[in-house]
Enzyme design. Structure first.
Site, PDB file in Angstrom:
ATOM      1  N   LYS A  54       0.839  -1.206   0.000  1.00 37.87           N
ATOM      2  CA  LYS A  54       0.000   0.000   0.000  1.00 37.87           C
ATOM      3  C   LYS A  54       0.873   1.255   0.000  1.00 37.87           C
ATOM      4  O   LYS A  54       0.591   2.226  -0.714  1.00 37.87           O
ATOM      5  CB  LYS A  54      -0.931  -0.023   1.219  1.00 37.87           C
ATOM      6  CG  LYS A  54      -1.980  -1.112   1.107  1.00 37.87           C
ATOM      7  CD  LYS A  54      -2.717  -1.413   2.396  1.00 37.87           C
ATOM      8  CE  LYS A  54      -3.629  -2.620   2.190  1.00 37.87           C
ATOM      9  NZ  LYS A  54      -4.318  -3.081   3.406  1.00 37.87           N
ATOM     10  N   GLN A  98      -4.035  -1.556   9.736  1.00 33.63           N
ATOM     11  CA  GLN A  98      -4.000  -2.895   9.151  1.00 33.63           C
ATOM     12  C   GLN A  98      -4.591  -3.907  10.130  1.00 33.63           C
ATOM     13  O   GLN A  98      -4.175  -3.990  11.279  1.00 33.63           O
ATOM     14  CB  GLN A  98      -2.540  -3.258   8.795  1.00 33.63           C
ATOM     15  CG  GLN A  98      -2.404  -4.563   8.043  1.00 33.63           C
ATOM     16  CD  GLN A  98      -3.057  -4.538   6.650  1.00 33.63           C
ATOM     17  OE1 GLN A  98      -2.973  -3.543   5.934  1.00 33.63           O
ATOM     18  NE2 GLN A  98      -3.723  -5.618   6.286  1.00 33.63           N
ATOM     19  N   ASP A 121     -10.437   2.946   4.493  1.00 35.89           N
ATOM     20  CA  ASP A 121     -10.735   1.517   4.408  1.00 35.89           C
ATOM     21  C   ASP A 121     -12.246   1.280   4.458  1.00 35.89           C
ATOM     22  O   ASP A 121     -12.710   0.180   4.162  1.00 35.89           O
ATOM     23  CB  ASP A 121     -10.079   0.770   5.582  1.00 35.89           C
ATOM     24  CG  ASP A 121      -9.025  -0.208   5.103  1.00 35.89           C
ATOM     25  OD1 ASP A 121      -8.932  -0.431   3.890  1.00 35.89           O
ATOM     26  OD2 ASP A 121      -8.303  -0.756   5.958  1.00 35.89           O
TER      27      ASP A 121
END
Ligand code: NDP
Length: 304
Positions: A54, A98, A121
Site C-alpha cells: 500500500k 491494518q 478503508d
C-alpha cells in the site's frame, strides 16, 4: 473457454493511472500531496507485506505514505492516542489500520475512533452504517467489495434486477459486497457456513461473489450459464512432485504453493459469461480502490 475474462490487473492499472493523473493535476494547481497513514501493530509478516504494498502504491501515484509501526504489546490507550494524533494531522488525509489487530486490542473501538473523513478503508461503523441504510451514502466503501462492484460495472454486467449470490458474510468482504449490490438494485442472497443446499442457491445466481476462503469449492455445475463470477478467494494449495512428495522451492527451501480462488476456474469458465481469474482478478483491485479512496479523502478535506 466461453466466459469473458475480467482482467483485474488491467482494470486496476487503469484506476491507478486515473488516480495518478488527478494527483498530478492537483499538485500542478498548488494543492498539497494527498497523504495516507498506515498503522501496523505488531510484526505479522503477511500484514507487513500488505502495508508495504500500500505504501509503494501511494508513492508510485504521487501521494505520500506515513508509516506508523507500533509494538505488538501497545496498550489500547496508547493506540487510541496515536489515532487521535493522526485524526488531527493535516498532512494526513487517510488512515489505514491494518487488520487483524493483536487479540488484546478492541478493534471495534479503534475503527470507531478513525475520523469518518479519513476512513479510507471504509470500516468505521459510521461508513458501514450508511452503506446499510437506504438513501444514505457512505463517504468510503471498503476497498475489496468496492473493487468487486467496479469490475462488474467496467465489464458491462447489469446489476440492477439481477439475482446476486454472495458467498461469505465477513465484515471485510461478504457483508459490504452484499450491501453494495442491494444499493445497486440487485436481489441479493447471502450465504455462509450454515446455508443449506448451497449448490442449488448458487445456481440461481446471475452474479456470484465468492468470498469464503475455501479452495475451488464452487464447481462448474453450480454455475448458471452466462453468470458473472467474481472470485475473491485467495487460497494457497500445496504442489506435489510426480512421486507424491511435496514440491520444495529451490529458492526458499519451503514447500511450493499455487494460488487458487474459491471457484474452480477451469470448470466455471466453460459455463459462466464473465469470470475473474485468481490471481489477477479481484486481488489487484483492493489497493487500486484504496488509492482512489485516499484521493477522494484529500478532495473532501480540501473542499473539492
Ligand atoms: P472470513 O474467514 O472472514 O469469512 C469467510 C466467510 O465464508 C464466512 O462468512 C463463513 O461463514 C463463510 N464460509 C466459510 N466456509 C464456508 C462454506 N463451506 N460454505 C459456505 N460459507 C462458508 O474470510 P474473508 O471474508 O476475510 O475472506 C474470504 C476470502 O477472500 C479469503 O480467501 C481471503 O483470503 C480472500 N480475500 C481476498 C482479498 C483480496 O484483496 N482479493 C481481500 C480480503 C479477503 P460463517 O460466517 O458462517 O463463518
Amino acid at each position: 473457454m466461453t466466459a469473458q475474462l475480467i482482467d483485474g490487473k488491467l482494470i486496476a492499472q487503469q484506476v491507478r493511472d486515473e488516480v495518478a493523473a488527478e494527483v498530478a493535476k492537483r499538485l500542478a494547481a498548488g494543492k498539497p500531496r494527498p497523504g495516507l497513514a498506515t498503522v501496523l501493530v505488531g510484526d505479522r509478516v503477511d500484514s507487513a507485506t500488505y502495508v508495504a504494498a500500500k505504501q509503494k502504491a501511494c508513492n508510485e501515484l504521487g501521494m505520500v505514505s506515513y508509516h506508523h509501526p507500533l509494538p505488538a504489546d501497545i496498550s489500547q490507550d496508547e493506540l487510541e492516542r496515536a489515532l487521535r494524533e493522526l485524526n488531527a494531522d493535516e498532512l494526513i488525509n487517510g488512515i489505514l489500520v491494518q487488520l487483524p489487530l493483536p487479540g488484546h486490542l478492541d478493534e471495534e473501538r479503534v475503527l470507531q475512533l478513525i475520523s469518518i473523513e479519513k476512513d479510507v478503508d471504509g470500516f468505521s461503523p459510521l461508513n458501514i452504517g450508511r452503506l446499510a441504510q437506504k438513501g444514505r451514502d457512505p463517504l468510503f466503501v471498503p476497498c475489496t467489495p468496492y473493487g468487486c462492484i467496479y469490475l462488474l460495472e467496467k465489464s458491462g454486467v447489469k446489476i440492477e434486477g439481477a439475482n446476486a449470490v454472495v458467498l461469505g458474510r465477513s465484515n471485510i468482504v461478504g457483508m459490504p459486497a452484499a450491501l453494495l449490490l442491494i444499493g445497486k438494485n440487485a436481489t441479493v442472497t447471502v450465504c455462509h457456513s450454515r446455508t443449506k443446499n448451497l449448490p442449488e442457491v448458487v445456481r440461481q445466481a446471475d452474479i456470484l461473489i465468492a468470498a469464503i476462503g475455501r479452495p475451488e469449492m464452487v464447481r462448474g455445475d453450480w454455475i448458471k450459464p452466462g453468470a458473472a463470477i467474481i472470485d475473491v478467494g485467495i487460497n494457497g494449495i500445496p504442489l506435489f512432485n510426480e512421486d507424491g512428495s511435496p514440491l520444495i522451492s529451490e529458492k526458499t527451501g519451503k514447500p511450493r504453493q499455487k494460488l487458487v480462488g474459491d471457484v474452480n476456474f477451469e470448470e466455471a469458465k466453460e459455463v459462466a459469461g464473465f469470470i475473474t481469474p485468481v490471481p489477477g482478478g479481484v486481488g489487484p483491485m483492493t489497493i487500486a480502490m484504496l488509492m482512489r479512496n485516499t484521493l477522494r479523502a484529500a478532495q473532501i478535506q480540501q473542499g473539492d
